[in-house]
Design an enzyme around this catalytic site. Sequence first.
Site, PDB file in Angstrom:
ATOM      1  N   HIS A 166      10.263  14.765  27.362  1.00 39.13           N
ATOM      2  CA  HIS A 166      10.824  15.158  25.793  1.00 39.13           C
ATOM      3  C   HIS A 166      12.169  14.764  25.700  1.00 39.13           C
ATOM      4  O   HIS A 166      13.025  14.037  26.452  1.00 39.13           O
ATOM      5  CB  HIS A 166      11.032  16.549  25.649  1.00 39.13           C
ATOM      6  CG  HIS A 166      12.060  17.411  26.906  1.00 39.13           C
ATOM      7  ND1 HIS A 166      11.333  17.071  28.589  1.00 39.13           N
ATOM      8  CD2 HIS A 166      13.534  17.696  26.971  1.00 39.13           C
ATOM      9  CE1 HIS A 166      11.891  18.022  29.099  1.00 39.13           C
ATOM     10  NE2 HIS A 166      13.531  18.231  28.344  1.00 39.13           N
ATOM     11  N   HIS A 180      15.285  15.618  23.376  1.00 41.62           N
ATOM     12  CA  HIS A 180      16.235  17.088  22.517  1.00 41.62           C
ATOM     13  C   HIS A 180      16.584  16.032  20.781  1.00 41.62           C
ATOM     14  O   HIS A 180      16.855  14.873  21.120  1.00 41.62           O
ATOM     15  CB  HIS A 180      17.135  17.345  23.258  1.00 41.62           C
ATOM     16  CG  HIS A 180      16.516  17.916  24.946  1.00 41.62           C
ATOM     17  ND1 HIS A 180      17.180  19.373  24.869  1.00 41.62           N
ATOM     18  CD2 HIS A 180      16.713  17.222  25.872  1.00 41.62           C
ATOM     19  CE1 HIS A 180      16.259  19.382  25.955  1.00 41.62           C
ATOM     20  NE2 HIS A 180      16.751  18.305  26.299  1.00 41.62           N
TER      21      HIS A 180
HETATM   22  P1  5GP Z   1      15.561  19.829  29.569  1.00 42.27           P
HETATM   23  O1  5GP Z   1      16.795  20.119  30.649  1.00 42.27           O
HETATM   24  O2  5GP Z   1      14.497  19.252  31.031  1.00 42.27           O
HETATM   25  O3  5GP Z   1      15.598  18.583  29.180  1.00 42.27           O
HETATM   26  O4  5GP Z   1      15.022  20.461  28.792  1.00 42.27           O
HETATM   27  C1  5GP Z   1      14.314  21.790  28.797  1.00 42.27           C
HETATM   28  C2  5GP Z   1      13.975  22.492  27.379  1.00 42.27           C
HETATM   29  O5  5GP Z   1      12.899  22.359  27.670  1.00 42.27           O
HETATM   30  C3  5GP Z   1      15.278  23.047  27.527  1.00 42.27           C
HETATM   31  O6  5GP Z   1      16.246  23.071  26.290  1.00 42.27           O
HETATM   32  C4  5GP Z   1      14.290  24.725  27.497  1.00 42.27           C
HETATM   33  O7  5GP Z   1      15.420  25.199  26.699  1.00 42.27           O
HETATM   34  C5  5GP Z   1      13.245  24.558  26.378  1.00 42.27           C
HETATM   35  N1  5GP Z   1      12.373  25.261  27.038  1.00 42.27           N
HETATM   36  C6  5GP Z   1      11.513  25.275  28.150  1.00 42.27           C
HETATM   37  N2  5GP Z   1      10.661  26.661  27.860  1.00 42.27           N
HETATM   38  C7  5GP Z   1       9.760  26.496  26.981  1.00 42.27           C
HETATM   39  C8  5GP Z   1       8.937  27.208  25.812  1.00 42.27           C
HETATM   40  O8  5GP Z   1       8.593  27.902  26.546  1.00 42.27           O
HETATM   41  N3  5GP Z   1       8.778  26.358  24.520  1.00 42.27           N
HETATM   42  C9  5GP Z   1      10.029  25.792  24.197  1.00 42.27           C
HETATM   43  N4  5GP Z   1      10.325  26.614  22.786  1.00 42.27           N
HETATM   44  N5  5GP Z   1      11.462  25.344  25.116  1.00 42.27           N
HETATM   45  C10 5GP Z   1      11.851  25.400  25.866  1.00 42.27           C
END
Ligand code: 5GP
Length: 148
Positions: free
Chosen positions: A110, A112
């Site tokens: 993903h 951000h």
């Molecule tokens: P990472 O640290 O993997 O780059 O970021 C994962 C992101 O996914 C985090 O910012 C977290 O808040 C978001 N996230 C995790 N679970 C969910 C979810 O069930 N729904 C949504 N909309 N965001 C999520």
Amino acid sequence: MTTAIPTPPAPEPGCIFCKIVAGEIPAYKLYEDEHALAFLDVGPLSRGHSLVIPKAHYTTLDQMPDGLVGACASLLPRLGKAVVAATGAPGWNVLQNNGPIAGQVVMHMHFHIIPRNEGDSLGYRWSAGKLDSQDAQTLLNDITSRLN
Ligand code: 5GP
Ligand code: ZN
């Protein structure tokens, strides 16, 4: 010319983002097309914090086919513009984490989109070193020989 996107892998059991794609758990969806989905982050670092994902399950950016990277990344300017227009943020970051050591928690690739505001205290510890000229040459050889 658009790069063809090969047949996607199956959804990953237990992957929260695959479940969002499948509509099995809810999300505030901002945009959707054949290949990509954008939605609000449930744990925002700032107001408007959004995520762009491929609908197909790939763990990290380097595992994705180029065409699919293009389909996701090409949404960033458009979505970023809409997010900052909607929130009034004067700037924004694109962040993309690959692997737990890099801060990746959800193992479905993903991007951000993080709106930035005056005094928001977000940011990296950017402890810059100095590029050593000998190592730069080694890196140049080691990296370019692996580009394919
Ligand atoms: P990472 O640290 O993997 O780059 O970021 C994962 C992101 O996914 C985090 O910012 C977290 O808040 C978001 N996230 C995790 N679970 C969910 C979810 O069930 N729904 C949504 N909309 N965001 C999520
Ligand atoms: Zn997934």
